[in-house]
Motif scaffolding. Structure first.
Motif, mmCIF file in Angstrom:
data_model
loop_
_atom_site.group_PDB
_atom_site.id
_atom_site.type_symbol
_atom_site.label_atom_id
_atom_site.label_comp_id
_atom_site.label_asym_id
_atom_site.label_seq_id
_atom_site.Cartn_x
_atom_site.Cartn_y
_atom_site.Cartn_z
ATOM 1 N N GLN A 442 0.832 -1.201 0.000
ATOM 2 C CA GLN A 442 0.000 0.000 0.000
ATOM 3 C C GLN A 442 0.871 1.257 0.000
ATOM 4 O OE1 GLN A 442 -2.443 -0.580 3.460
ATOM 5 N NE2 GLN A 442 -3.903 -1.939 2.397
ATOM 6 N N ALA A 443 1.997 1.210 0.718
ATOM 7 C CA ALA A 443 2.878 2.373 0.799
ATOM 8 C C ALA A 443 3.465 2.735 -0.554
ATOM 9 C CB ALA A 443 4.001 2.116 1.804
ATOM 10 N N VAL A 444 3.702 1.728 -1.387
ATOM 11 C CA VAL A 444 4.283 1.997 -2.712
ATOM 12 C C VAL A 444 3.209 2.056 -3.788
ATOM 13 C CG1 VAL A 444 6.467 0.938 -2.052
ATOM 14 C CG2 VAL A 444 4.727 -0.458 -3.187
ATOM 15 N N GLY A 445 1.932 1.997 -3.400
ATOM 16 C CA GLY A 445 0.849 2.129 -4.360
ATOM 17 C C GLY A 445 0.688 0.940 -5.275
ATOM 18 N N LEU A 446 1.031 -0.242 -4.820
ATOM 19 C CA LEU A 446 0.964 -1.422 -5.673
ATOM 20 C C LEU A 446 -0.200 -2.331 -5.304
ATOM 21 C CD1 LEU A 446 2.468 -2.765 -8.029
ATOM 22 C CD2 LEU A 446 3.811 -4.054 -6.356
ATOM 23 N N MET A 447 -0.836 -2.068 -4.167
ATOM 24 C CA MET A 447 -1.876 -2.974 -3.704
ATOM 25 C C MET A 447 -3.056 -3.012 -4.674
ATOM 26 S SD MET A 447 -2.132 -5.068 -1.228
ATOM 27 C CE MET A 447 -3.401 -6.176 -0.617
ATOM 28 N N ASP A 448 -3.438 -1.845 -5.198
ATOM 29 C CA ASP A 448 -4.574 -1.806 -6.123
ATOM 30 C C ASP A 448 -4.227 -2.424 -7.466
ATOM 31 O OD1 ASP A 448 -6.014 -0.525 -4.166
ATOM 32 O OD2 ASP A 448 -5.537 1.483 -4.906
ATOM 33 N N ALA A 449 -2.944 -2.366 -7.844
ATOM 34 C CA ALA A 449 -2.524 -2.897 -9.150
ATOM 35 C C ALA A 449 -2.389 -4.412 -9.139
ATOM 36 C CB ALA A 449 -1.204 -2.258 -9.578
ATOM 37 N N VAL A 450 -2.245 -5.010 -7.954
ATOM 38 C CA VAL A 450 -2.049 -6.458 -7.854
ATOM 39 C C VAL A 450 -3.403 -7.141 -7.774
ATOM 40 C CG1 VAL A 450 -1.062 -8.329 -6.501
ATOM 41 C CG2 VAL A 450 0.173 -6.173 -6.731
ATOM 42 N N GLN A 451 -3.808 -7.762 -8.863
ATOM 43 C CA GLN A 451 -5.074 -8.484 -8.873
ATOM 44 C C GLN A 451 -4.939 -9.785 -8.084
ATOM 45 O OE1 GLN A 451 -6.131 -8.999 -12.962
ATOM 46 N NE2 GLN A 451 -6.334 -6.809 -13.366
ATOM 47 N N HIS A 452 -6.046 -10.198 -7.473
ATOM 48 C CA HIS A 452 -6.117 -11.427 -6.677
ATOM 49 C C HIS A 452 -5.268 -11.339 -5.404
ATOM 50 C CE1 HIS A 452 -8.085 -13.048 -10.172
ATOM 51 N NE2 HIS A 452 -6.990 -12.885 -10.910
ATOM 52 N N GLY A 453 -4.860 -10.128 -5.018
ATOM 53 C CA GLY A 453 -4.181 -9.964 -3.743
ATOM 54 C C GLY A 453 -2.734 -10.406 -3.745
ATOM 55 N N VAL A 454 -2.161 -10.461 -2.538
ATOM 56 C CA VAL A 454 -0.739 -10.748 -2.394
ATOM 57 C C VAL A 454 -0.410 -12.197 -2.721
ATOM 58 C CG1 VAL A 454 -0.380 -8.945 -0.678
ATOM 59 C CG2 VAL A 454 -1.040 -11.239 0.070
ATOM 60 N N SER A 455 -1.423 -13.061 -2.825
ATOM 61 C CA SER A 455 -1.175 -14.459 -3.152
ATOM 62 C C SER A 455 -1.022 -14.682 -4.657
ATOM 63 C CB SER A 455 -2.311 -15.339 -2.623
ATOM 64 O OG SER A 455 -3.547 -14.962 -3.212
ATOM 65 N N ARG A 456 -1.181 -13.634 -5.437
ATOM 66 C CA ARG A 456 -1.052 -13.761 -6.891
ATOM 67 C C ARG A 456 0.361 -14.218 -7.254
ATOM 68 N NH1 ARG A 456 -0.732 -8.731 -11.192
ATOM 69 N NH2 ARG A 456 0.051 -9.974 -12.945
ATOM 70 N N SER A 457 0.465 -15.162 -8.157
ATOM 71 C CA SER A 457 1.759 -15.663 -8.594
ATOM 72 C C SER A 457 2.266 -14.853 -9.780
ATOM 73 C CB SER A 457 1.658 -17.144 -8.997
ATOM 74 O OG SER A 457 1.321 -17.940 -7.878
ATOM 75 N N VAL A 458 3.571 -14.619 -9.781
ATOM 76 C CA VAL A 458 4.215 -13.938 -10.900
ATOM 77 C C VAL A 458 5.308 -14.850 -11.443
ATOM 78 C CG1 VAL A 458 3.713 -11.634 -10.058
ATOM 79 C CG2 VAL A 458 5.806 -12.757 -9.335
ATOM 80 N N GLY A 459 5.673 -14.642 -12.685
ATOM 81 C CA GLY A 459 6.664 -15.489 -13.329
ATOM 82 C C GLY A 459 8.084 -15.043 -13.042
ATOM 83 N N GLU A 460 9.031 -15.908 -13.392
ATOM 84 C CA GLU A 460 10.440 -15.598 -13.219
ATOM 85 C C GLU A 460 10.797 -14.341 -14.000
ATOM 86 O OE1 GLU A 460 14.231 -16.559 -11.548
ATOM 87 O OE2 GLU A 460 12.266 -17.477 -11.252
ATOM 88 N N GLY A 461 11.533 -13.439 -13.339
ATOM 89 C CA GLY A 461 11.923 -12.202 -13.994
ATOM 90 C C GLY A 461 10.829 -11.156 -14.042
ATOM 91 N N GLY A 462 9.721 -11.385 -13.332
ATOM 92 C CA GLY A 462 8.634 -10.407 -13.305
ATOM 93 C C GLY A 462 7.603 -10.601 -14.387
ATOM 94 N N LEU A 463 7.520 -11.820 -14.947
ATOM 95 C CA LEU A 463 6.537 -12.097 -15.993
ATOM 96 C C LEU A 463 5.129 -11.899 -15.422
ATOM 97 C CD1 LEU A 463 6.304 -13.092 -18.930
ATOM 98 C CD2 LEU A 463 6.025 -15.412 -18.017
ATOM 99 N N GLY A 464 4.352 -11.065 -16.095
ATOM 100 C CA GLY A 464 3.011 -10.745 -15.621
ATOM 101 C C GLY A 464 2.920 -9.382 -14.967
ATOM 102 N N LEU A 465 4.064 -8.727 -14.739
ATOM 103 C CA LEU A 465 4.101 -7.387 -14.160
ATOM 104 C C LEU A 465 4.708 -6.418 -15.169
ATOM 105 C CD1 LEU A 465 5.442 -8.126 -10.543
ATOM 106 C CD2 LEU A 465 3.057 -7.786 -11.235
#
Length: 542
Positions: A442-465
């Motif tokens: 929330q402090a860095v303004g990323l909470m709203d951008a992350v769909q499905h919450g903090v449990s969302r999986s991302v790929g190696e190297g930031g795939l999906g972001l």
């Protein structure tokens, strides 16, 4: 113990020869009962000694290999990420994970075989020489030929093993690097050429492996040839001596049937340790090559100030309400000179004082030394001369570990692991709770951008972001770090569009409240929001 077990064959052979002699004389089974019981007892003792020695050798070998792996991993962890001489991740993983296993056969097979060669053949030669000096002479004459040819082959075997292990490490490094950049390779249409390069490396590895196997088979053939000749000559001598055709070689009278059988039973045992040594000769070559590869990892120059953690620092975990009173650490550099990696000339920096809680931009063009200066403050490179002081404590090997507990670092290319967003923020720190992760996002303004919450999986190297989301994820790592009173950030807005850069700047300002912030940048949008701008123009020394 394995050598002692091998020596027990001498009394066993004596009991067999004596039992056969009794049967040849026409005596019944009662005459050989004691011989049979003695043979069985010695066999049980020999098997027990062999099993105990094998188990202990394997246990000690695993302990030794684990210790080497720990030292290698610690040495790699103490290497600076700016060190261009660091081995590729795939190559280092190959050395620690795969090649280190070659030490186990070397320690469990070759080392015991070498001790048996040094002890067993001389004792058997003496036991044979007690009955006939001629047979002992045949064995002694045949034995040196084996190690001589084994040594000649061994030099080539070690070179071939080193080349094979090196090629294996390079291939692993290449494969890992190409897998990481697979998306880019597809976009550029470079997949076929990359596949061809991997295929060429695989072919080179196959050729090297076959060369090592050819040398291993050659060493076994050489041993079997000379061992067969030695045993055959001994059998010919004993046979003709018992037939009365050869009357020399015995001490006094001719050999008896019992003595002849005893010598014939010991002849194969004389060459058995040499056979074991030949079978383990390839293990020796591969083990020494693996040892040298691990030694290179361990022996590299650390480059990192204070590789180990020296305990908590009194500067860390400062209460938030005391930040305004200037109790966050200050940073000071005095007459600092840095020896760069590679052949680049050393650089000299002007003196810098950064006050506690101040937000400072290190300003300069690309190549001016901003990243190097930031790395000096973090202890990622060692100062050739001069001093770096953090909160009144000089940055040295004995203080760096504690001082780093007060810092959070973000490089130009933060790495994102194939895991959940929460795991990428906490990085496995046990003292970071899920609530702290959410607060940091929330402090860095990323909470709203992350769909499905903090449990969302991302790929190696930031795939999906997106690129901006990767930067803010890295900022969240710094925000969640407990006791991080100093933020060292390198080019957080590079290659970002204006809207994304503004969001990153806002997130950086929010998380830097009450903390000392030093950011390396050549972005005027970010520099305008800092309390102070320091122009960096390192002097190149001759």
């Amino acid at each position: 113990m394995s050598a002692l077990g091998a020596l027990l064959w001498i009394p066993q052979a004596s009991l067999i020869a004596a039992a056969v002699y009794q049967v040849a004389l026409g005596n019944g089974a009662s005459a050989i009962v004691l011989h049979a019981l003695g043979f069985v007892a010695l066999g049980v003792l020999r098997s027990t000694l062999d099993a105990w020695a094998t188990r202990r050798l394997f246990r000690d070998a695993r302990v030794a290999v684990s210790a080497l792996r720990e030292r290698a991993a610690a040495a790699l962890a103490s290497r600076s990420p700016l060190d261009v001489s660091r081995p590729a991740s795939g190559q280092a993983a190959s050395v620690i994970g795969e090649q280190a296993e070659a030490l186990v056969p070397w320690l469990t097979r070759y080392s015991p075989a070498r001790w048996r060669v040094m002890l067993v053949p001389p004792v058997i030669a003496v036991a044979v020489g007690v009955h006939t000096w001629a047979a002992a002479l045949i064995l002694i004459a045949a034995a040196p030929l084996i190690p001589v040819f084994m040594a000649l082959i061994g030099w080539r075997a070690k070179a071939a093993s080193e080349a094979q292990l090196g090629e294996l490490g390079r291939m692993n490094g290449l494969l890992l690097d190409r897998l990481r950049g697979l998306t880019t390779l597809r976009a550029l249409g470079a997949v076929p050429s990359t596949a061809q390069r991997v295929r060429n490396h695989a072919e080179s590895l196959r050729v090297g492996t076959m060369q090592v196997l050819r040398i291993a088979f050659l060493s076994s053939a050489v041993l079997e040839l000379f061992a067969a000749l030695g045993i055959a000559l001994t059998a010919v001598y004993v046979g003709f001596h018992l037939l009365g055709e050869l009357t020399f070689g015995a001490w006094g009278d001719t050999l008896t049937l019992s003595e002849g059988l005893f010598i014939l039973l010991l002849a194969p045992a004389f060459f058995e340790p040499l056979r074991d040594l030949s079978a383990a000769w390839h293990d020796r070559a591969a083990g020494e090559a693996a040892r040298d590869a691990i030694t290179q990892l361990i022996g590299g120059d650390a480059g990192l100030v204070g590789g180990g953690h020296t305990g908590p620092s009194a500067l860390c975990n400062t209460p938030a309400d005391t930040y305004a009173r200037g109790r966050t650490p200050a940073i000071s550099l005095r007459n600092v000179t840095v020896n760069q990696y590679g052949d680049a000339p050393p650089l000299h920096f002007a003196d810098i004082d950064i006050h506690a809680g101040q937000h400072v931009a290190l300003w300069g063009s690309s190549g001016s030394g901003k990243t190097l200066l930031l790395s000096l403050m973090a202890g990622l490179v060692k100062a050739g001369s001069g001093t770096v002081t953090i909160g009144g404590a000089m940055l040295r090997d004995d203080t760096a570990g504690a001082l780093r507990q007060c810092m959070a670092w973000m490089g130009q290319k933060p790495h994102v692991f194939a895991a959940s967003v929460s795991s990428n923020v906490s990085l496995g720190q046990p003292d970071v709770s899920p609530e702290q992760v959410q607060h940091a996002l929330q402090a860095v303004g990323l909470m709203d951008a992350v769909q499905h919450g903090v449990s969302r999986s991302v790929g190696e190297g930031g795939l999906g972001l997106s690129g901006g989301e990767v930067i803010r994820l890295a900022l969240a790592r710094a925000a969640v770090r407990p006791g991080a009173d100093i933020l060292l950030i390198d080019e957080p807005t590079a290659h970002l569009d204006n809207d994304t850069a503004q969001r990153v700047i806002a997130a950086l300002q929010q998380m830097a409240i009450g903390r000392t912030l030093v950011v390396a940048t050549h972005d005027p949008r970010l520099a305008r929001h800092m309390d102070r701008v320091v122009n960096v123009d390192a002097e190149v020394l001759p």
